[in-house]
Design a protein around this motif. Sequence first.
Motif, short mmCIF file in Angstrom:
data_model
loop_
_atom_site.label_atom_id
_atom_site.label_comp_id
_atom_site.label_asym_id
_atom_site.label_seq_id
_atom_site.Cartn_x
_atom_site.Cartn_y
_atom_site.Cartn_z
N LYS A 109 8.20 23.08 23.03
CA LYS A 109 8.35 24.02 21.91
C LYS A 109 7.92 23.37 20.60
CE LYS A 109 12.28 26.53 23.90
NZ LYS A 109 13.68 27.00 23.66
N ASP A 131 10.80 32.23 21.21
CA ASP A 131 10.99 31.17 22.21
C ASP A 131 10.44 29.82 21.73
OD1 ASP A 131 8.27 31.54 22.30
OD2 ASP A 131 8.20 32.13 24.42
N THR A 138 7.44 28.76 21.31
CA THR A 138 6.22 28.25 21.92
C THR A 138 4.94 28.61 21.16
OG1 THR A 138 5.99 30.19 23.35
CG2 THR A 138 7.27 28.33 24.21
N THR A 174 9.56 19.65 27.22
CA THR A 174 10.74 20.09 27.97
C THR A 174 11.61 18.90 28.41
OG1 THR A 174 9.36 20.10 29.97
CG2 THR A 174 9.65 22.20 28.82
#
Length: 394
Positions: free
Chosen positions: A69, A90, A92, A115
């Motif tokens: 992200k 989100d 992203t 992640t």
Amino acid sequence: MHAALRRHPARFIPVLTAAAGLLTACGGGAGAGASKADTPAAKVTVTPAAGSKSAKLGAPISIRAAGGKLTSVEVKDDKGGTVGGHLAGDGTSWTSDGKVRPQTTYTVKTRAKSTEGKESAATSVFTTEQADKVNKLTNTPGGGQHVGTGMPVSILFDNPVAKDRRAEIEKALKVTSQPKVEGAWGWVKDWSGKDRIDWRPKDYWPAGTKVSVQGALSGINSGAQGGWFARDYNFGFSVGADHKAVIDVPSHTLTMYENGKNVGSISGSAGSPQDPTRGGVHTVRSKNAAETMDSATIGHGDEWMLDSKWVTHLTASGTFLHSAPWNKSIGVVNNSHGCFGMTTADAKKVYDFLTVGSTVEVKGTSNPNKTDVGNGLEVWQESWSQWQQRSALK
């Protein structure tokens, strides 16, 4: 714009003891001792691509993070301006609020977290292509101007605006006010022949209103004949006291109203039966303390060339309020060529009372012709429902 996400506490990997190392070797637990340095970072992609010297126009700046992200984004142009944008829910992706402008260098700084928790930072620089043609605009009223309660927002374009581009341009324009006032944009053909878009309130502005206009136009294409907009436009103005005037043609009078109250009437001469004054509600578009009245400008050849004072302009085609010292029948006979002539002293009173943006209503004229909206700031010549039909978003 600097967009930041809340950072999660870093996860630390404990130091392995010798016994633990032996256990790992005997037990075959491959990778159990791997560090963050061995994990991949999130892959951040910026569009237009970094290093581009002629990035295409017509699209926003887009940033995406794969395998993680975005935690912050900062985009600046070559003039030091910050580019606004929004981060997806989100985390992203990030997209600029507007499109890239012509021949501009952008610097994009990003931070991301994978992640697995690995943080990374990157800088991307690209330059957009030069536009073949650039469209500019002139706004009325000017920034900071103090105007009357009938003033529209009027935007005149240097180059033509294609009809299939008008909806996008209209969406990029925004009017806000304090207090809030209902209104709408409408496309107009200016008296000069150029394209124009005006915003008029449904009813007159309340006295004291503060108005702000934002035009997020940079990077929008106005069409093959018009070209690209190279920057955004932002300006504001304020609305003064409620000053209006009403001309009653049969009685040869002009009456001034302040906040709806009659504050005085004066005598004058309106247009003759051959050149009757234009009817309806006009908006004062400009004023001149002294002016030469040239008959050639309104289609009367070289019939006259007269000096006048305290000239208040209504239509672009030549409907004025002005002094007429040559007229010996003021207040008795309507004998002008469409203007409303007064004594010099009375013309000064009207000139001082009405501001640019004030309205002047002409009643009782024999002129059947409706004044075109583009013939000055004539937005009040149409009803609210008629005006709304001029929007490209209808």
